[in-house]
Design an enzyme around this catalytic site. Sequence first.
Site, PDB file in Angstrom:
ATOM      1  N   ASN A  62      -4.997   1.898  -1.248  1.00 33.54           N
ATOM      2  CA  ASN A  62      -5.504   0.537  -1.458  1.00 33.54           C
ATOM      3  C   ASN A  62      -6.399   0.435  -2.684  1.00 33.54           C
ATOM      4  O   ASN A  62      -6.994  -0.608  -2.928  1.00 33.54           O
ATOM      5  CB  ASN A  62      -6.223   0.014  -0.208  1.00 33.54           C
ATOM      6  CG  ASN A  62      -7.627   0.576  -0.037  1.00 33.54           C
ATOM      7  OD1 ASN A  62      -7.941   1.669  -0.515  1.00 33.54           O
ATOM      8  ND2 ASN A  62      -8.475  -0.157   0.668  1.00 33.54           N
ATOM      9  N   ASP A  79      -9.363   2.036   3.381  1.00 36.51           N
ATOM     10  CA  ASP A  79      -9.241   1.177   4.557  1.00 36.51           C
ATOM     11  C   ASP A  79      -9.759   1.881   5.804  1.00 36.51           C
ATOM     12  O   ASP A  79     -10.511   1.309   6.593  1.00 36.51           O
ATOM     13  CB  ASP A  79      -7.773   0.785   4.786  1.00 36.51           C
ATOM     14  CG  ASP A  79      -7.331  -0.362   3.903  1.00 36.51           C
ATOM     15  OD1 ASP A  79      -8.184  -1.164   3.494  1.00 36.51           O
ATOM     16  OD2 ASP A  79      -6.122  -0.452   3.626  1.00 36.51           O
ATOM     17  N   LYS A 130       0.806  -1.222   0.000  1.00 35.06           N
ATOM     18  CA  LYS A 130       0.000   0.000   0.000  1.00 35.06           C
ATOM     19  C   LYS A 130       0.840   1.272   0.000  1.00 35.06           C
ATOM     20  O   LYS A 130       0.491   2.253  -0.653  1.00 35.06           O
ATOM     21  CB  LYS A 130      -0.968  -0.030   1.174  1.00 35.06           C
ATOM     22  CG  LYS A 130      -1.993  -1.153   1.050  1.00 35.06           C
ATOM     23  CD  LYS A 130      -2.934  -1.224   2.234  1.00 35.06           C
ATOM     24  CE  LYS A 130      -3.899  -2.391   2.071  1.00 35.06           C
ATOM     25  NZ  LYS A 130      -4.850  -2.494   3.193  1.00 35.06           N
ATOM     26  N   GLY A 150       0.592   0.326   5.694  1.00 35.44           N
ATOM     27  CA  GLY A 150      -0.378   0.874   4.760  1.00 35.44           C
ATOM     28  C   GLY A 150      -1.775   0.981   5.321  1.00 35.44           C
ATOM     29  O   GLY A 150      -2.412   2.040   5.257  1.00 35.44           O
ATOM     30  N   ALA A 151      -2.310  -0.112   5.894  1.00 34.90           N
ATOM     31  CA  ALA A 151      -3.659  -0.067   6.452  1.00 34.90           C
ATOM     32  C   ALA A 151      -3.687   0.732   7.743  1.00 34.90           C
ATOM     33  O   ALA A 151      -4.608   1.525   7.976  1.00 34.90           O
ATOM     34  CB  ALA A 151      -4.173  -1.482   6.686  1.00 34.90           C
ATOM     35  N   GLY A 167       0.661  -0.749  14.566  1.00 41.35           N
ATOM     36  CA  GLY A 167       0.958  -0.873  13.145  1.00 41.35           C
ATOM     37  C   GLY A 167       0.793   0.433  12.397  1.00 41.35           C
ATOM     38  O   GLY A 167      -0.303   0.998  12.367  1.00 41.35           O
ATOM     39  N   ALA A 168       1.902   0.899  11.804  1.00 39.47           N
ATOM     40  CA  ALA A 168       1.883   2.145  11.043  1.00 39.47           C
ATOM     41  C   ALA A 168       2.146   1.884   9.564  1.00 39.47           C
ATOM     42  O   ALA A 168       2.666   2.737   8.857  1.00 39.47           O
ATOM     43  CB  ALA A 168       2.930   3.123  11.595  1.00 39.47           C
TER      44      ALA A 168
END
Length: 291
Positions: free
Chosen positions: A117, A133, A96, A160-161, A157-158
């Site tokens: 995305n 997303d 992404k 794409g999503a 979590g950094a």
Amino acid sequence: MTGMARGSVTLAAPDPDRREPTRPREITGTTRLYAVVGDPVEQVQAPMLVNPVFAEAGLDAVLVPVHARPRDFPTVLAGLCAMANLDGILITIPHKVAAAELADVRSAAARISGSANALRREPDGRWLADNFDGAGFVRGLARAGHRVAGARVHLAGAGGAGSAIAVALLEAGCASLALHDPDTARSGELLGRLNAHWPGRAGAAAAPTPAGQVDLIVNATPLGLRPADPLPFDPAMLPAGCVVADIIMKPARTRLLQAAAERGLPAHPGIHMLAEQVDLYRAFFGLPGAR
């Protein structure tokens, strides 16, 4: 979006006693193509959600999975974009961020998050990148009855999503966003972009499991795709009532969600994020039925 050809979908004759399955759709030289690109692709759910949209609208179009490893992704994306009968591309992990960088034009969501995305061919031939997303994730939470406005959120979590979810949560009015990612350079760049738009509401978290009060915690890492993956954070350390959300689509009930449910915490699966994007895809790709 250009060049969408319309066709008919042949259905089996109805049976008065039971519902017959739809026959395999016919692919011809006029069929318009869409692709969902990732590594891996075995877990992708988009074809099962989007192809029925094409059939319902009577469109001669099909979405197919494309497996592209990171080193090959720029070549694969360039090849797809050069195909004259391909009208749109969906992007999944881990591409992404690269998709946003390689696109000709980026939406505001893609620019702020630094990820994309979905890509569509514009009338002038350029490819526009957007990211749904985050919007899909927030819509999914709302439909499940989980409050976002005023919520204290911890995001693991950094990528794409995760970056898109961070943008959408702040847009939806979450009170605070604590972001944890082992890649501190990546998370620092994202926090810089977020704080330029929402000053003082997003900050770095030192650990994957929050130490203080939190209303919503989100796993936006790939941990959970494989059975041997460790948990991204420890649900046993979370306060009562904290909503545990996982963006992993397959398996539908990840080890994280199972562990959360065993501790009496509300568990929110990843499929909601994708299901709520279908109408967004309709509008983005100019498909009939967009609301």
